[in-house]
Every structure is written in structure tokens, then in C-alpha cells.
Design a protein around this motif. Structure first.
Motif, PDB file in Angstrom:
ATOM      1  N   MET A  61       0.826  -1.205   0.000  1.00 47.03           N
ATOM      2  CA  MET A  61       0.000   0.000   0.000  1.00 47.03           C
ATOM      3  C   MET A  61       0.858   1.252   0.000  1.00 47.03           C
ATOM      4  N   ALA A  62       1.928   1.249   0.804  1.00 45.17           N
ATOM      5  CA  ALA A  62       2.840   2.391   0.810  1.00 45.17           C
ATOM      6  C   ALA A  62       3.467   2.583  -0.568  1.00 45.17           C
ATOM      7  N   ALA A  63       3.834   1.477  -1.221  1.00 37.99           N
ATOM      8  CA  ALA A  63       4.405   1.557  -2.568  1.00 37.99           C
ATOM      9  C   ALA A  63       3.379   2.065  -3.565  1.00 37.99           C
ATOM     10  N   GLY A  64       2.115   1.694  -3.369  1.00 32.84           N
ATOM     11  CA  GLY A  64       1.054   2.208  -4.228  1.00 32.84           C
ATOM     12  C   GLY A  64       0.956   3.722  -4.141  1.00 32.84           C
ATOM     13  N   ILE A  65       1.041   4.254  -2.916  1.00 31.17           N
ATOM     14  CA  ILE A  65       1.056   5.707  -2.752  1.00 31.17           C
ATOM     15  C   ILE A  65       2.238   6.297  -3.503  1.00 31.17           C
ATOM     16  N   GLY A  66       3.400   5.654  -3.363  1.00 27.67           N
ATOM     17  CA  GLY A  66       4.600   6.142  -4.033  1.00 27.67           C
ATOM     18  C   GLY A  66       4.450   6.190  -5.531  1.00 27.67           C
ATOM     19  N   ARG A  67       3.894   5.127  -6.121  1.00 26.03           N
ATOM     20  CA  ARG A  67       3.759   5.098  -7.575  1.00 26.03           C
ATOM     21  C   ARG A  67       2.717   6.094  -8.062  1.00 26.03           C
ATOM     22  N   LEU A  68       1.614   6.214  -7.348  1.00 20.47           N
ATOM     23  CA  LEU A  68       0.517   7.067  -7.790  1.00 20.47           C
ATOM     24  C   LEU A  68       0.841   8.551  -7.652  1.00 20.47           C
ATOM     25  N   THR A  69       1.576   8.920  -6.610  1.00 23.15           N
ATOM     26  CA  THR A  69       1.800  10.334  -6.322  1.00 23.15           C
ATOM     27  C   THR A  69       3.214  10.810  -6.600  1.00 23.15           C
ATOM     28  N   GLY A  70       4.177   9.883  -6.656  1.00 20.08           N
ATOM     29  CA  GLY A  70       5.570  10.261  -6.787  1.00 20.08           C
ATOM     30  C   GLY A  70       6.215  10.645  -5.470  1.00 20.08           C
ATOM     31  N   GLN A  71       5.428  10.685  -4.394  1.00 19.23           N
ATOM     32  CA  GLN A  71       5.933  10.986  -3.053  1.00 19.23           C
ATOM     33  C   GLN A  71       5.908   9.713  -2.221  1.00 19.23           C
TER      34      GLN A  71
END
Length: 558
Positions: A61-71
Motif C-alpha cells: 500500500m505504501a508503494a502504491g502511494i509512491g507510484r501514484l503520487t511520486g511521493q
């Protein structure tokens, strides 16, 4: 002026300064101070604590945030197995360029050298899976360590970082000021002479092709590619993680995706091209030995990082810097009079017809099971550009990557570096959080779904609108058909059935089942009209999967 606070409070304040909105994870004794302070923070800007059912899924889930937002997305877990369960999620993120900051509880500093409860060397354990792994020994260093982990996670190539947090460091008092929001790091662009040389090479080439990779899918680089194509129409081949770079308006320039097996329309085009402009390309997606071996022609590498050099990938020109700005500047080197030669145009027309023909579903032979192309086609009818589709690993992943069209970057997600089972539902949960007013679609096989299916409870608890579609065939089929191709038989790929409708209902979600291809459209329509998480069980016909790995590079297209 400084104010004394607990280390965990300083850490949370640093997260707020860095724009962290969510912390995913599972609590435990060694990290409970952080969870207490997150849960009961009175600051409206404090990150939302999202409790998951497994640490690996929290990392996804944390990686999903990373991919979707770049942050960076943030995951927090306890010591021992809590930290070790992060490994698969972190190595997937690092391999696939997704920024993550992982926080792992640790025994008290006094116990670090003892063989005590849940004591493992997590910093060393997770170092090979991350870009940066460290352990904080003083509460005064917490804020600075987080700030450096953040900067490292987003720096090209983005990836995961890990911070080990001894229990007493989190509860210890700190009087050091917390770190402020980071200043963006801006890369430069090539000189005017370099841009002119790049433009000249494109103009001289008989068939120049853009290979758009994972790092080309950020908003700025995608916009740069689109501006260039509006000025000069060049054929584009996407990698799986480059999906969505080509918009509806530029679809005539889209020639499919490449990855896994060397037998796609995009492979034909790369083989014939005398100039490949690789933009944000990473070999972990599709190694150059798969598409550049025995090929004649030049390569230009445009990226935010220096390329990995191999005997099969030795670019003739390398430009490292701000890809979006470089592409925008490159577009200015062309005027409206430039076009590809007639021979190239005719070839591309033929290739485009071949590409479109491959997407057409066959005539139904078994109405009780749905052909993959029929399922892809029906999904295409249901899904709009703003929707996000997350795809797990399995045979369905190959069919979706090859045939499903996406027109916005990072709206069709694949695990293409590690090919990790179980990512789809956790990624969908992240997408539903950061894109709350859109429909989210998640796709898995019946094998991969149970790697993270317990997070259906998380989706129900958060009341997220996720339609998860299970391509059900009763096997680990991506392994099965490849074994059959190599050995004439398969081994270790069969498992028992699960009633996924009852499974969904037991979690408080909606469960729907497709019984034949004729009712597919109606069931999907019902799923999209239903509030909250929905599981759709679809019996899939994989009888043509053996063709997925066959060589289809006909001489007539060279």
C-alpha cells in the motif's frame, strides 16, 4: 525556539512537514508509542493511520502511494517478524521505482546485542531490499534521518528506504528542531547543441521510435512526450509500467507494449527501427537482450539516471537530466513541415492494423468460460480514463498488459520488475485513498488473490469503491502454460477451489459471479453500480495461453 517532545512526536511532526497523509501498518510493543501518538494526535494534519492485515500488504500500500503520487508512502511495523515481513514489499518497490519509507520497531538499545524477544538485525536484513537502511540511536536524530530517507526515496531511481527504531528512542525526549519541508531538486536539460544533434538524428532516421519506460510515466515527462508528438508524430512503444503515456488524441502513434515475451507488435517495430529513443527505460522491465539483440540501428538514452550498460545496451548518445523539460525543448527543434518518409508511414499503417486485429475477441467456443480478450474488451467498455486499474501477476497480467488500453499515466499499474503476487488489492486500496472520487478496479487470478485477499476487510472498513475481478481457472496458470511449453507437462500448479462470492460476503463486501460469457456485461455493470468493495468471480478460458510465449515475428514485418 525548541520544545521538548517525545521522539515519536518529533517523527510525526516531520512526516507532516513532508506531506505524509497516510501511515500503513500493524502495531506491536516495540513501535506502539508511534501508533499511540498517531491514533490520538489532535493535529488535523497528522497522517491517517491505516491498519492492515499483514505487513507485506502494508508495504504494498505504501508503494502504491509512491507510484501514484511520486511521493513516498509510509509503512510502520513492529520488530522481528513485523520487520522481516516487509522484505517482499520493499524489494518490489525498489526494483520498480516506487518511493517508500519503512519504519520498523526494534528492541531497546540496551538489548540490541542480546538474543532477546523479537531481536533481529533488521537494518542489515533489509539493506539489500532498499536504497538506504539505517538504525536511529538517539531521538535527536529521528527527524533528520526521516528527512534523508525521504530525499533518498524520491531521488532517481526512486525506491524504498528503511529506518529501524529502537523502542526507547521513540519514547525518549528530544529538544532538537524538526526538519522542514524539502526543497525540490531540479535537474537540468542538455545544451542547445546537444538538442540540435538529437533532433538531427531523428530527422535523418528512416524509422525513429520512442521506447517509453517506467520513469517516463511521471506527469512532467508524459506531458513532454505528448508535446513532442503533437509537433512531430513518432511511433511510440510503451513498457508495461509506461502504460497510459499515450493519450486518446495521440492513439495513432501508439504501437503497443513490450515485456516478458519477445513477440509483440512493439517488438516488430523496435526490431525494424534504425533509431530507438529510450525515454525513462529501465532494463528491469524488459531487458535489452530481449529487444536489441541482433538489431541494427542506434539508441539514444534519455533519462533522469545514467543507464545500466550491457553488451546488449550501449547507447550511442546519453542525455541525463530533466526528461520533461528536455522533450519540450526538443519539440521546439521541429517545425510543422517534418514528417516520416512514405515507406515508414506505409509500414506503420500495416503494423497498426495488425495491432488492432490482435485485440479482437474470437468467436465463443465455450460459453461457460470467458475468453481473456472478451474480458479485456468488456472491461474496456466499463472503464473511463480517470479510473485506476491495478493488475496482479499471472496469465491475466499478460493479457491485460498486451491488450488493455490506458490513456493516462499511472492509471494502469503492473508489477513488472519483481512480478510480485498479491499487489493488486493493496495498490487498489491506495488508489482509492488518493483518488477518492473515482472508481478503482483491481484484477487478479484466483491464486494471487489469496496472497492479499485478507485486505478485503481493510477495504470494507474504509468503505472504498473497489471492484476486484478474479480471473478464475483453478491453477497458477502463468507457471502452468510456460511449464507445458518447456516440458510438455506442468508440475505444482494445481490447487483447490474457493467460493469467492461467499468469501466476499463473509468480509461484508458484495460478491458476484459470472456463469457464462453472455452475462459478463450485466454482472460488470452491476459491480460498477454497487457501493463499497465488490468481488467478481469470472471463470476464464486460458486454452490459448500457449500462444502467449510463441515467437510471432514474421519476416514480412522486417
Amino acid at each position: 525556539m525548541t520544545t521538548n517532545k517525545r521522539g515519536s512526536e518529533a517523527l510525526i511532526e516531520t512526516m507532516m512537514n513532508h506531506g505524509i497523509h497516510y501511515v500503513f501498518g500493524i502495531p506491536g510493543a516495540k513501535v506502539d508509542q508511534l501508533f499511540e501518538d498517531l491514533q490520538y494526535s489532535t493535529d488535523p494534519n497528522a497522517p491517517q493511520l491505516v491498519i492492515t492485515r499483514h505487513e507485506q500488504n502494508a508495504a504494498f500500500m505504501a508503494a502504491g502511494i509512491g507510484r501514484l503520487t511520486g511521493q513516498p508512502g509510509v509503512v510502520a511495523v513492529t520488530s522481528g517478524p513485523g520487520a522481516s515481513n516487509l522484505a517482499t514489499g520493499l524489494v518490489t518497490a525498489t526494483s520498480e521505482g516506487d518511493p517508500v519509507i519503512a519504519l520498523g520497531g526494534q528492541v531497546k538499545r540496551d538489548d540490541l546485542a542480546r538474543l532477546t524477544h523479537q531481536s533481529i538485525k533488521s537494518q542489515e536484513l533489509l539493506a539489500p531490499t532498499t536504497k538506504f537502511s539505517t538504525e536511529v540511536q538517539d531521538a535527536n536524530a529521528l527527524s533528520e534521518t526521516f528527512a534523508n530517507a525521504y530525499q533518498t526515496a524520491i531521488a532517481p531511481k526512486a525506491g524504498a528506504t528503511f529506518i529501524s527504531l529502537p523502542q526507547d528512542v521513540l519514547s525518549e525526549t528530544t529538544d532538537r528542531p524538526v526538519m522542514k519541508a524539502p526543497v525540490p531538486v531540479n535537474q537540468g536539460i542538455p545544451t542547445e547543441n546537444q538538442l540540435q544533434e538529437l533532433a538531427s538524428q531523428i530527422k535523418r532516421a528512416k524509422l525513429p521510435v520512442i521506447l517509453a519506460g517506467m520513469r517516463a510515466s511521471d506527469d512532467e515527462t508524459t506531458a513532454g512526450i505528448r508535446r513532442l508528438l503533437q509537433q512531430v508524430h513518432l511511433p511510440v512503444v510503451e513498457t508495461f509500467q509506461g502504460a497510459g503515456i499515450i493519450s486518446h488524441e495521440l492513439e495513432d502513434d501508439y504501437f503497443g507494449r513490450v515485456g516478458l515475451f519477445h513477440n509483440q507488435t512493439g517488438d516488430l517495430l523496435l526490431k525494424k527501427s534504425d533509431l530507438v529513443i529510450a525515454v525513462g527505460y529501465d532494463p528491469v522491465e524488459y531487458e535489452a537482450r530481449n529487444w536489441n539483440q541482433d538489431r541494427t540501428g542506434q539508441i539514444i538514452n534519455l533519462d533522469s539516471i545514467d543507464p545500466e550498460l550491457t553488451v546488449d545496451y550501449q547507447p550511442d548518445m546519453m542525455m541525463t537530466g530533466n526528461m520533461g523539460a528536455t522533450l519540450t525543448a526538443l519539440a521546439a527543434q521541429f517545425d510543422s513541415s517534418f514528417s516520416l518518409n512514405q515507406s515508414a508511414t506505409d509500414y506503420l499503417t500495416t503494423l497498426r492494423e495488425k495491432r488492432d486485429a490482435e485485440d479482437v475477441p474470437p468467436v465463443i467456443t465455450d460459453s461457460t468460460r470467458v475468453h481473456p480478450l472478451a474480458l479485456v474488451s468488456e472491461l474496456q467498455n466499463c472503464i473511463t480514463d480517470e479510473m485506476t486499474v491495478t493488475v496482479d501477476v499471472g496469465s491475466h497480467y499478460i493479457w491485460m498488459a498486451r491488450h488493455f488500453r490506458s490513456y493516462e499515466p499511472r492509471h494502469l499499474l503492473f508489477s513488472n520488475g519483481m512480478q510480485t503476487l498479491g499487489v493488486a488489492l493493496p495498490w487498489a486500496i491506495s488508489a482509492a485513498l488518493v483518488r477518492p472520487n473515482t472508481q478503482i478496479v483491481s484484477i487478479s487470478g484466483d491464486g494471487g488473490f489469496l496472497f492479499s485477499g485478507q485486505e478485503l476487510e481493510t477495504a470494507v472498513r474504509l468503505n472504498l469503491n473497489i471492484v476486484h475481478i478474479i480471473w478464475n481457472d483453478g491453477h497458477y496458470d502463468m507457471v502452468k502454460f510456460q511449464e507445458e511449453t518447456k516440458y510438455g507437462r506442468s508440475a505444482g500448479v494445481d490447487f483447490g477451489g474457493v467460493d469467492f462470492v461467499q468469501y466476499a460476503e463473509s468480509f461484508g463486501a458484495t460478491g458476484l459471479r459470472v456463469t457464462n460469457e453472455d452475462d459478463l456485461a450485466a454482472v460488470l455493470a452491476e459491480a460498477f453500480q454497487t457501493e463499497g468493495p465488490v468481488i467478481v468471480d469470472v471463470p476464464v478460458d486460458y486454452s490459448e495461453n500457449s500462444q502467449l510465449s510463441q515467437t510471432l515475428l514474421d519476416d514480412q514485418f522486417y
